[in-house]
Design a protein around this motif. Structure first.
Motif, mmCIF file in Angstrom:
data_model
loop_
_atom_site.group_PDB
_atom_site.id
_atom_site.type_symbol
_atom_site.label_atom_id
_atom_site.label_comp_id
_atom_site.label_asym_id
_atom_site.label_seq_id
_atom_site.Cartn_x
_atom_site.Cartn_y
_atom_site.Cartn_z
ATOM 1 N N UNK A 79 49.235 11.852 48.671
ATOM 2 C CA UNK A 79 48.814 12.515 49.907
ATOM 3 C C UNK A 79 48.284 13.918 49.641
ATOM 4 N N UNK A 80 48.940 14.641 48.719
ATOM 5 C CA UNK A 80 48.574 16.032 48.461
ATOM 6 C C UNK A 80 47.669 16.197 47.235
ATOM 7 N N UNK A 81 47.243 15.078 46.671
ATOM 8 C CA UNK A 81 46.322 15.103 45.531
ATOM 9 C C UNK A 81 46.873 15.944 44.374
ATOM 10 N N UNK A 82 48.145 15.712 44.055
ATOM 11 C CA UNK A 82 48.837 16.440 42.984
ATOM 12 C C UNK A 82 48.730 15.656 41.685
ATOM 13 N N UNK A 83 48.436 16.362 40.613
ATOM 14 C CA UNK A 83 48.359 15.757 39.287
ATOM 15 C C UNK A 83 49.754 15.283 38.882
ATOM 16 N N UNK A 84 49.933 13.988 38.577
ATOM 17 C CA UNK A 84 51.254 13.487 38.173
ATOM 18 C C UNK A 84 51.843 14.232 36.976
ATOM 19 N N UNK A 85 50.979 14.842 36.141
ATOM 20 C CA UNK A 85 51.475 15.583 34.987
ATOM 21 C C UNK A 85 52.248 16.826 35.400
#
Length: 209
Positions: free
Chosen positions: A159-165
């Motif tokens: 939803x927040x377009x956060x990098x999984x890393x």
């Protein structure tokens, strides 16, 4: 500038990207949340703290230890820019631990080296509308109670377009068997093919403060 302080101490940093480093900890009083699993409930009330000047704070930390963590409570409820600026004059590496509900100022972003942001899942007892459009967190740290929480993390970062890393997951620190909870979390991450880092709260393992 004066601050409401719950406690100041020196210990091993137990969480996140800076895990393992000796650090000063400045715990500010007051929090805008009341998470059900919170392990620092004594920091919730602002006036339970002691009012201290920046000079008072400097006299109570180890200036030779160059990592300083500003935590809470919720530290961004107070204007920590002057404190951070002073710590930078002493060449300190500054970590701010925050729940992410209050966006830091542009000036504070320049002063702080690491923003350790812990968005709250529904297991906290809250449902919060976060805004991470400018992705100001250095990393995002989630407390996991059960496997279903990992699906909520997956949904959150999409939803927040956060990098999984930039995502760290850790067991609830109040688990009766912390090591077993850590093992179960690692197993779940592998089984579900999720690209999140599993890190412990080191102080739970070594029983150091």
């Amino acid at each position: 500038m004066r601050y409401w302080i719950i406690e100041i101490f020196t210990s091993i940093q137990g969480e996140g990207d800076v895990i393992g480093y000796p650090s000063n900890f400045i715990r500010l009083a007051g929090c805008n949340l009341r998470c059900v699993w919170c392990d620092t409930k004594y920091s919730w009330i602002r006036h339970d703290g002691k009012e201290m000047s920046i000079e008072d704070i400097l006299q109570n930390i180890n200036l030779n230890i160059k990592y300083t963590t500003i935590t809470g409570g919720e530290p961004l409820l107070q204007n920590i820019e002057p404190l951070a600026k002073t710590l930078k004059e002493y060449e300190h590496f500054i970590i701010v631990e925050t729940n992410g509900t209050i966006k830091p100022s542009e000036e504070l972003k320049k002063l702080v080296d690491v923003f350790s942001v812990s968005p709250k899942l529904s297991n906290s007892g809250f449902k919060i509308n976060y805004n991470f459009e400018d992705d100001w967190a250095s990393y995002y740290k989630f407390v996991i109670d059960k496997v279903e929480d990992l699906l909520e993390v997956k949904s959150f970062i999409e939803k927040h377009n956060i990098d999984p890393k930039k995502v760290i997951v850790q067991p609830n620190g109040l688990s009766k068997d912390y090591i077993e909870s850590l093992r179960e979390l690692a197993d779940a991450i592998m089984r579900m093919n999720l690209p999140f880092r599993v890190l412990p709260q080191l102080h739970r393992i070594i029983s150091y403060r």
